[in-house]
Scaffold this active site. Sequence first.
Site, PDB file in Angstrom:
ATOM      1  N   HIS A   1       7.123   9.174  14.799  1.00 12.78           N
ATOM      2  CA  HIS A   1       6.024   8.046  14.299  1.00 12.78           C
ATOM      3  C   HIS A   1       4.889   8.624  13.779  1.00 12.78           C
ATOM      4  CE1 HIS A   1       5.768   3.374  14.221  1.00 12.78           C
ATOM      5  NE2 HIS A   1       4.752   3.908  13.125  1.00 12.78           N
ATOM      6  N   VAL A   2       4.906   9.499  13.201  1.00 15.10           N
ATOM      7  CA  VAL A   2       3.581  10.357  12.542  1.00 15.10           C
ATOM      8  C   VAL A   2       3.292  10.351  10.972  1.00 15.10           C
ATOM      9  CG1 VAL A   2       3.257  11.778  14.710  1.00 15.10           C
ATOM     10  CG2 VAL A   2       5.075  12.490  12.754  1.00 15.10           C
TER      11      VAL A   2
ATOM     12  N   VAL B   1      10.116   4.833   6.702  1.00 17.64           N
ATOM     13  CA  VAL B   1       8.915   4.836   7.357  1.00 17.64           C
ATOM     14  C   VAL B   1       8.438   3.716   7.681  1.00 17.64           C
ATOM     15  CG1 VAL B   1       8.197   7.046   6.309  1.00 17.64           C
ATOM     16  CG2 VAL B   1       7.853   4.807   4.896  1.00 17.64           C
ATOM     17  N   ALA B   2       9.301   2.500   7.594  1.00 15.37           N
ATOM     18  CA  ALA B   2       8.887   0.974   8.149  1.00 15.37           C
ATOM     19  C   ALA B   2       8.809   0.760   9.666  1.00 15.37           C
ATOM     20  CB  ALA B   2       9.734   0.248   7.105  1.00 15.37           C
ATOM     21  N   ARG B   3       9.849   0.124  10.003  1.00 15.25           N
ATOM     22  CA  ARG B   3      10.029   0.042  11.612  1.00 15.25           C
ATOM     23  C   ARG B   3      11.432   0.356  11.802  1.00 15.25           C
ATOM     24  NH1 ARG B   3       5.348   0.817  12.140  1.00 15.25           N
ATOM     25  NH2 ARG B   3       3.743  -0.619  12.931  1.00 15.25           N
TER      26      ARG B   3
ATOM     27  N   ALA C   1       1.888   8.505   9.097  1.00 10.42           N
ATOM     28  CA  ALA C   1       0.478   8.013   8.924  1.00 10.42           C
ATOM     29  C   ALA C   1      -0.628   8.886   9.459  1.00 10.42           C
ATOM     30  CB  ALA C   1       0.453   6.479   9.320  1.00 10.42           C
TER      31      ALA C   1
ATOM     32  N   THR D   1       0.950  -1.247  -0.046  1.00  9.14           N
ATOM     33  CA  THR D   1       0.166  -0.057  -0.032  1.00  9.14           C
ATOM     34  C   THR D   1       0.829   1.151   0.013  1.00  9.14           C
ATOM     35  OG1 THR D   1      -1.543  -1.298   1.284  1.00  9.14           O
ATOM     36  CG2 THR D   1      -1.923   1.141   1.058  1.00  9.14           C
TER      37      THR D   1
ATOM     38  N   ASP E   1      11.204   8.081  10.305  1.00  8.14           N
ATOM     39  CA  ASP E   1       9.700   8.210  11.241  1.00  8.14           C
ATOM     40  C   ASP E   1       9.770   7.077  12.162  1.00  8.14           C
ATOM     41  OD1 ASP E   1       6.965   9.764  11.335  1.00  8.14           O
ATOM     42  OD2 ASP E   1       6.234   7.816  10.906  1.00  8.14           O
TER      43      ASP E   1
ATOM     44  N   GLU F   1      11.112   4.069  20.846  1.00  7.90           N
ATOM     45  CA  GLU F   1      10.150   5.011  20.769  1.00  7.90           C
ATOM     46  C   GLU F   1       9.366   5.270  21.979  1.00  7.90           C
ATOM     47  OE1 GLU F   1       7.422   4.497  17.362  1.00  7.90           O
ATOM     48  OE2 GLU F   1       9.070   4.225  16.036  1.00  7.90           O
TER      49      GLU F   1
HETATM   50  P1  NAD Z   1       1.475  -3.744   3.131  1.00  5.88           P
HETATM   51  O1  NAD Z   1       1.276  -5.164   3.702  1.00  5.88           O
HETATM   52  O2  NAD Z   1       0.466  -3.095   2.032  1.00  5.88           O
HETATM   53  O3  NAD Z   1       2.983  -3.902   2.196  1.00  5.88           O
HETATM   54  C1  NAD Z   1       4.099  -4.467   2.789  1.00  5.88           C
HETATM   55  C2  NAD Z   1       4.789  -4.961   1.503  1.00  5.88           C
HETATM   56  O4  NAD Z   1       6.234  -5.231   1.812  1.00  5.88           O
HETATM   57  C3  NAD Z   1       4.115  -6.238   1.040  1.00  5.88           C
HETATM   58  O5  NAD Z   1       3.812  -6.058  -0.562  1.00  5.88           O
HETATM   59  C4  NAD Z   1       5.232  -7.355   1.095  1.00  5.88           C
HETATM   60  O6  NAD Z   1       5.066  -8.376   0.210  1.00  5.88           O
HETATM   61  C5  NAD Z   1       6.468  -6.450   1.143  1.00  5.88           C
HETATM   62  N1  NAD Z   1       7.501  -6.987   1.421  1.00  5.88           N
HETATM   63  C6  NAD Z   1       7.666  -7.979   2.627  1.00  5.88           C
HETATM   64  N2  NAD Z   1       9.026  -8.371   2.914  1.00  5.88           N
HETATM   65  C7  NAD Z   1       9.729  -7.627   2.017  1.00  5.88           C
HETATM   66  C8  NAD Z   1      11.215  -7.615   1.707  1.00  5.88           C
HETATM   67  N3  NAD Z   1      11.935  -8.453   2.293  1.00  5.88           N
HETATM   68  N4  NAD Z   1      11.547  -6.941   0.626  1.00  5.88           N
HETATM   69  C9  NAD Z   1      10.567  -6.072  -0.007  1.00  5.88           C
HETATM   70  N5  NAD Z   1       9.252  -6.267   0.081  1.00  5.88           N
HETATM   71  C10 NAD Z   1       8.936  -7.026   1.327  1.00  5.88           C
HETATM   72  O7  NAD Z   1       1.955  -2.767   4.294  1.00  5.88           O
HETATM   73  P2  NAD Z   1       1.776  -1.147   3.952  1.00  5.88           P
HETATM   74  O8  NAD Z   1       0.636  -0.471   4.416  1.00  5.88           O
HETATM   75  O9  NAD Z   1       2.532  -0.842   2.813  1.00  5.88           O
HETATM   76  O10 NAD Z   1       3.004  -0.891   5.300  1.00  5.88           O
HETATM   77  C11 NAD Z   1       4.089  -1.405   5.332  1.00  5.88           C
HETATM   78  C12 NAD Z   1       5.054  -1.226   6.560  1.00  5.88           C
HETATM   79  O11 NAD Z   1       5.134   0.223   6.916  1.00  5.88           O
HETATM   80  C13 NAD Z   1       4.304  -1.778   7.736  1.00  5.88           C
HETATM   81  O12 NAD Z   1       4.335  -3.163   8.022  1.00  5.88           O
HETATM   82  C14 NAD Z   1       4.645  -1.061   8.868  1.00  5.88           C
HETATM   83  O13 NAD Z   1       5.639  -1.572   9.506  1.00  5.88           O
HETATM   84  C15 NAD Z   1       5.058   0.228   8.215  1.00  5.88           C
HETATM   85  N6  NAD Z   1       3.985   1.431   8.401  1.00  5.88           N
HETATM   86  C16 NAD Z   1       4.535   2.574   8.961  1.00  5.88           C
HETATM   87  C17 NAD Z   1       3.662   3.652   9.451  1.00  5.88           C
HETATM   88  C18 NAD Z   1       4.236   4.863  10.114  1.00  5.88           C
HETATM   89  O14 NAD Z   1       3.299   5.665  10.516  1.00  5.88           O
HETATM   90  N7  NAD Z   1       5.533   5.282   9.767  1.00  5.88           N
HETATM   91  C19 NAD Z   1       2.382   3.584   9.041  1.00  5.88           C
HETATM   92  C20 NAD Z   1       1.720   2.223   8.394  1.00  5.88           C
HETATM   93  C21 NAD Z   1       2.768   1.317   8.007  1.00  5.88           C
END
Ligand code: NAD
Length: 308
Positions: A274-275, A224-226, A277, A145, A250, A255
């Site tokens: 961490h904002v 923006v992941a973890r 989103a 997404t 982020d 945290e």
């Molecule tokens: P999502 O599930 O729609 O997309 C994650 C994608 O990453 C999937 O397509 C998955 O197949 C892919 N993936 C998994 N392992 C991988 C790898 N080794 N290499 C490449 N791609 C890989 O999730 P999303 O909504 O896009 O969110 C992704 C991540 O972002 C969440 O898991 C969360 O940790 C983080 N996130 C952070 C915030 C924030 O406020 N900073 C907000 C939402 C999500």
Amino acid sequence: MDIARIAVHESVAKACPLEAMVAALQGSAIPVEIVGDDASFDASDCVVTFSPRDAFLDAAWVHGIRAGYDEFDVTAYEAAGTALMNSTGIHGDTVPETVVGYMTAFARRLHVYRDHQSDSDWMQEPYDAPFTLTGEQVCVVGLGTIGQGVADRANALGMEVVGVRRSGDPVENVERVYTPDELDTAVADARFVVLCCPLTEETEGMVGAARLVQMRTDSYLVNVARGPVVVEDALLNALDDGTIAGAALDAHWEEPLPEEHPLWDHESAIVTPHVAASTSQYHEDIAALVQENVERIARGESLRNRVA
Ligand code: NAD
């Protein structure tokens, strides 16, 4: 599954006002109440929560209000037969817009001028510091997404978009898709590397010293992941010794990021708490996901966003 109560755990307040969440959930006609850590649950409960608690395993289903569910013990949910849902799918505008903000700040030097504003300082960056996003390459790691939203926006800005996806299959608005084992090649020519993947055993520590060296010295890392997807010491060293030009973070290793952490006043870093989103509509987006699953249960259909 027969749901008699939607319990909004008080940890939801970390993301949005509890009252707003309760009001948004009223549409389902199922009684909604706020619960704390002293609450108990049974098989007629749906719990909406930010953080995990052991007691939730007694409920029928638990809806985590974040996309990442790395803090939840998926194995325990599967063993208990409790459904666990995440909130993937609702961050396709918020987080990508924040990412565009980071990239624009770095390219147009906005973070530097904002730093000088409080000193009424008419400082101008060196001639060779600013650049345009147009024509620059961004590598989006994780094309779900958020990653797709970043790719769409970067493409619209005239950037060259490459990406990393487990399947390696083509994705709209991404010129070249690499698999995770090709990550070094994927990041090598990018001006920006944007991490949008979940935290898993595979992605923990994915960006360490050896990988940062593969990046251009004038490149920027955006996380923006973890936090733990990036190796903390490796990133700090890379920023200090000029292995890369900067980073926007982020998501952090701890945290809140501790007050004494060197990133807070690092001139090459943009730190947000961490904002990425955050939005005033977050409660509505979550309620729509929960409502959809309430309706699916009524129709006897499989649940959306089920991760356990
Ligand atoms: P999502 O599930 O729609 O997309 C994650 C994608 O990453 C999937 O397509 C998955 O197949 C892919 N993936 C998994 N392992 C991988 C790898 N080794 N290499 C490449 N791609 C890989 O999730 P999303 O909504 O896009 O969110 C992704 C991540 O972002 C969440 O898991 C969360 O940790 C983080 N996130 C952070 C915030 C924030 O406020 N900073 C907000 C939402 C999500």
